[in-house]
Write an enzyme that holds these catalytic residues in place. Structure first.
Site, PDB file in Angstrom:
ATOM      1  N   GLU A 114       0.818  -1.203   0.000  1.00 27.34           N
ATOM      2  CA  GLU A 114       0.000   0.000   0.000  1.00 27.34           C
ATOM      3  C   GLU A 114       0.849   1.247   0.000  1.00 27.34           C
ATOM      4  OE1 GLU A 114      -3.311  -0.028   2.517  1.00 27.34           O
ATOM      5  OE2 GLU A 114      -3.848  -2.009   1.750  1.00 27.34           O
ATOM      6  N   CYS A 152       3.237   8.436   1.231  1.00 28.28           N
ATOM      7  CA  CYS A 152       3.582   7.517   2.313  1.00 28.28           C
ATOM      8  C   CYS A 152       3.913   6.163   1.685  1.00 28.28           C
ATOM      9  CB  CYS A 152       2.399   7.430   3.283  1.00 28.28           C
ATOM     10  SG  CYS A 152       2.725   6.355   4.677  1.00 28.28           S
ATOM     11  N   CYS A 159       4.309  -6.527   8.916  1.00 29.10           N
ATOM     12  CA  CYS A 159       5.317  -6.039   9.861  1.00 29.10           C
ATOM     13  C   CYS A 159       5.429  -7.027  11.017  1.00 29.10           C
ATOM     14  CB  CYS A 159       4.925  -4.663  10.403  1.00 29.10           C
ATOM     15  SG  CYS A 159       6.201  -3.948  11.471  1.00 29.10           S
ATOM     16  N   CYS A 163       3.118  -3.869  17.196  1.00 24.44           N
ATOM     17  CA  CYS A 163       2.556  -2.804  18.043  1.00 24.44           C
ATOM     18  C   CYS A 163       1.047  -3.048  18.170  1.00 24.44           C
ATOM     19  CB  CYS A 163       2.835  -1.440  17.428  1.00 24.44           C
ATOM     20  SG  CYS A 163       4.589  -1.169  17.153  1.00 24.44           S
ATOM     21  N   CYS A 166      -1.739  -1.102  15.963  1.00 24.86           N
ATOM     22  CA  CYS A 166      -1.508  -0.912  14.530  1.00 24.86           C
ATOM     23  C   CYS A 166      -2.086  -2.064  13.717  1.00 24.86           C
ATOM     24  CB  CYS A 166      -0.005  -0.807  14.282  1.00 24.86           C
ATOM     25  SG  CYS A 166       0.452  -0.786  12.539  1.00 24.86           S
ATOM     26  N   GLY A 210       5.199  -1.717   7.417  1.00 21.64           N
ATOM     27  CA  GLY A 210       6.512  -2.288   7.671  1.00 21.64           C
ATOM     28  C   GLY A 210       7.439  -1.419   8.484  1.00 21.64           C
ATOM     29  N   GLU A 211       8.526  -2.036   8.917  1.00 21.40           N
ATOM     30  CA  GLU A 211       9.537  -1.358   9.727  1.00 21.40           C
ATOM     31  C   GLU A 211      10.789  -1.206   8.846  1.00 21.40           C
ATOM     32  OE1 GLU A 211      10.217   0.248  12.779  1.00 21.40           O
ATOM     33  OE2 GLU A 211      12.080   0.343  11.634  1.00 21.40           O
ATOM     34  N   SER A 240      10.531   6.626   9.428  1.00 20.20           N
ATOM     35  CA  SER A 240      10.037   6.438  10.784  1.00 20.20           C
ATOM     36  C   SER A 240      10.387   5.034  11.259  1.00 20.20           C
ATOM     37  CB  SER A 240       8.515   6.621  10.794  1.00 20.20           C
ATOM     38  OG  SER A 240       8.003   6.307  12.068  1.00 20.20           O
ATOM     39  N   SER A 265       9.006   6.549  16.580  1.00 23.38           N
ATOM     40  CA  SER A 265       7.664   6.324  17.123  1.00 23.38           C
ATOM     41  C   SER A 265       7.777   6.132  18.629  1.00 23.38           C
ATOM     42  CB  SER A 265       7.030   5.093  16.464  1.00 23.38           C
ATOM     43  OG  SER A 265       6.811   5.348  15.100  1.00 23.38           O
ATOM     44  N   LEU A 266       7.616   7.217  19.344  1.00 26.53           N
ATOM     45  CA  LEU A 266       7.754   7.175  20.803  1.00 26.53           C
ATOM     46  C   LEU A 266       6.490   6.573  21.420  1.00 26.53           C
ATOM     47  CD1 LEU A 266       9.317   7.941  23.385  1.00 26.53           C
ATOM     48  CD2 LEU A 266       8.311  10.235  23.201  1.00 26.53           C
ATOM     49  N   ASN A 267       5.384   7.237  21.184  1.00 28.00           N
ATOM     50  CA  ASN A 267       4.061   6.668  21.483  1.00 28.00           C
ATOM     51  C   ASN A 267       3.708   6.437  22.941  1.00 28.00           C
ATOM     52  OD1 ASN A 267       3.541   6.688  18.791  1.00 28.00           O
ATOM     53  ND2 ASN A 267       3.931   4.524  18.455  1.00 28.00           N
ATOM     54  N   ASN A 343      -6.018   6.143  14.950  1.00 32.51           N
ATOM     55  CA  ASN A 343      -7.013   5.789  13.937  1.00 32.51           C
ATOM     56  C   ASN A 343      -7.495   4.368  14.214  1.00 32.51           C
ATOM     57  OD1 ASN A 343      -6.754   8.204  12.221  1.00 32.51           O
ATOM     58  ND2 ASN A 343      -4.678   7.431  11.868  1.00 32.51           N
ATOM     59  N   CYS A 386      -2.724   6.728   9.163  1.00 28.88           N
ATOM     60  CA  CYS A 386      -1.618   6.052   9.862  1.00 28.88           C
ATOM     61  C   CYS A 386      -2.118   4.794  10.553  1.00 28.88           C
ATOM     62  CB  CYS A 386      -1.047   6.930  10.971  1.00 28.88           C
ATOM     63  SG  CYS A 386      -0.292   8.417  10.411  1.00 28.88           S
TER      64      CYS A 386
END
Ligand code: SAH
Ligand code: SF4
Length: 395
Positions: A114, A152, A159, A163, A166, A210-211, A240, A265-267, A343, A386
């Site tokens: 995507e 993006c 991934c 997380c 996600c 993905g990472e 990121s 990505s602290l989050n 989201n 996101c």
């Protein structure tokens, strides 16, 4: 050295010079000019044809060898007969949001990944006035219906990081994308929107599926193609990461002319909450991540971005905001914070933050003197926002 065969389409394809002939096919997209020159030399053509091929597939965005008119007709016909193809990924499905965002399914080998096009950006990495690194490098894209845009880009199919908030995590890791497949997403979207490189203001964010730092070589291979062959500036790109320390350490060694900007990505405000949400935090704590980030030699006026997903009741409380402010200040880094209201996605049990909580959080950080931006959710109606990317065709 150039003969390694690919036995299955979902197999990881090595990048650049090692890009294989696929059965009897020779795929060009993903090879840099030097590797294309080597292929040309192998079939008895002058090496400068490599430059012509690179120009044709990356700058003119030609997808068929037959249409590369800078090559003599006889050569084109011979290459096609011998199984050569451009082999660029293609858009197979488009979802259009009411807000102008477009989400694409891009075919890469046997899979789709995507990619998202956001005209006018999302107030995150693009056009928020915070970058100070030459946002005047282009003029408005006259007559195109947009002044600037953000793309993006995905780096993996699925991934492995898992997380909890996600949707991409639900896929698990299916495979790494090749350098050509990562850069190809950008080229096909440029083609669709008639982007003029060097003129239009387009930012890239490697924040799709993905990472990127768990597919480091192919990710950086794609950056190299985008910089050296497509002609983009790495200062218009942001990668990121969820905090893969060895990846950040390698990234710190990249030369400035190739290194995109960095977002972490602290989050969460502390390790206790972060490891609930992001199991990767058990391996690399916030402090370990910050130590690695400090190795990156920032350019003048460059800042590291901390992304922070606001989960209702979980990470959006006033005391969390105060803790994040302290944490960011303690790093001593030139930094900014991008807040992202969570989201929603099917099968994920969190709640969206209340508007007042989001605004309160932003105000607290700003009040502590931290540059803070609220990322606009783009394309939620088509599952393009996101954390919503999951190869969904049932948007
Ligand atoms: N894997 C990388 C890049 C892709 S995710 C990373 O995690 O950094 C891009 C961003 O989307 C990350 O900051 C992530 O925290 C955020 N994100 C993931 N799921 C989300 C969701 N459901 N709502 C809002 N942001 C989300
Ligand atoms: Fe992977 Fe990023 Fe999603 Fe975490 S947020 S599961 S690292 S894509």
């Amino acid at each position: 050295m150039l003969t390694q065969a690919v036995t299955g389409e979902s197999q990881l394809v090595p990048l650049d010079a090692k890009r294989p002939a696929c059965g009897s096919r020779t795929l060009l997209f993903g090879l840099n000019a030097a590797a294309l020159a080597a292929r040309m030399a192998e079939v008895g053509e002058p090496v400068w044809r490599g430059k012509q091929l690179a120009e044709a597939i990356y700058r003119q965005r030609i997808a068929e060898i037959n249409e590369i008119t800078t090559l003599p007709k006889a050569l084109r016909e011979r290459l096609v007969t011998e199984g050569w193809e451009v082999g660029r990924p293609g858009i197979v499905q488009v979802f259009q949001s009411v807000d102008g965002t477009e989400r694409y399914l891009v075919k890469a080998g046997a899979e789709t990944v995507e990619t998202v096009w956001m005209p006018e950006g999302d107030d995150g990495e693009a056009g928020d006035g915070s970058d100070g690194d030459g946002d005047n490098a282009g003029v408005a894209a006259e007559g195109k219906g947009w002044n600037r845009a953000t793309i993006c880009v995905s780096s993996q199919v699925g991934c492995a990081v898992n997380c909890q908030f996600c949707l991409t995590a639900k896929l698990g890791l299916q495979r790494n994308l090749t350098a050509g497949e990562i850069a190809g997403q950008v080229v096909v979207v440029f083609e669709r929107h008639g982007v003029e490189v060097g003129r239009d203001r387009v930012n890239l964010v490697f924040m799709g599926m993905g990472e990127p730092f768990l597919n480091y070589d192919n990710f950086m291979g794609a950056v190299r193609l985008l910089v050296e062959e497509v002609g983009l500036s790495p200062q218009r790109m942001t990668v990121s990461t969820s905090g893969i320390v060895p990846g950040i350490e390698r990234f710190a060694l990249e030369p400035a002319e190739l290194r995109p900007k960095l977002a972490i990505s602290l989050n969460a405000p502390n390790d206790v909450i972060r490891q609930e949400l992001m199991p990767i935090n058990r391996k690399w704590s916030i402090e370990a991540v910050m130590d690695a980030v400090r190795l990156v030699k920032l350019r003048p006026r460059e800042r590291v971005t901390f992304e922070y997903v606001l989960l209702g009741g979980v990470t959006d409380r006033p005391e969390h905001a105060a803790e994040v402010a302290r944490l960011v200040r303690r790093t001593g880094l030139a930094a900014k914070v991008n807040l992202i209201a969570w989201n929603p996605g099917p099968g994920i049990e969190y709640t969206m933050p209340q508007a007042e909580a989001v605004e309160g959080f932003r105000r607290t950080l700003a009040g502590e003197g931290i540059s803070t931006y609220l990322r606009r959710p783009r394309g939620r109606d088509i599952f393009a926002a996101c954390g919503q990317l999951k190869r969904t065709i049932e948007a």
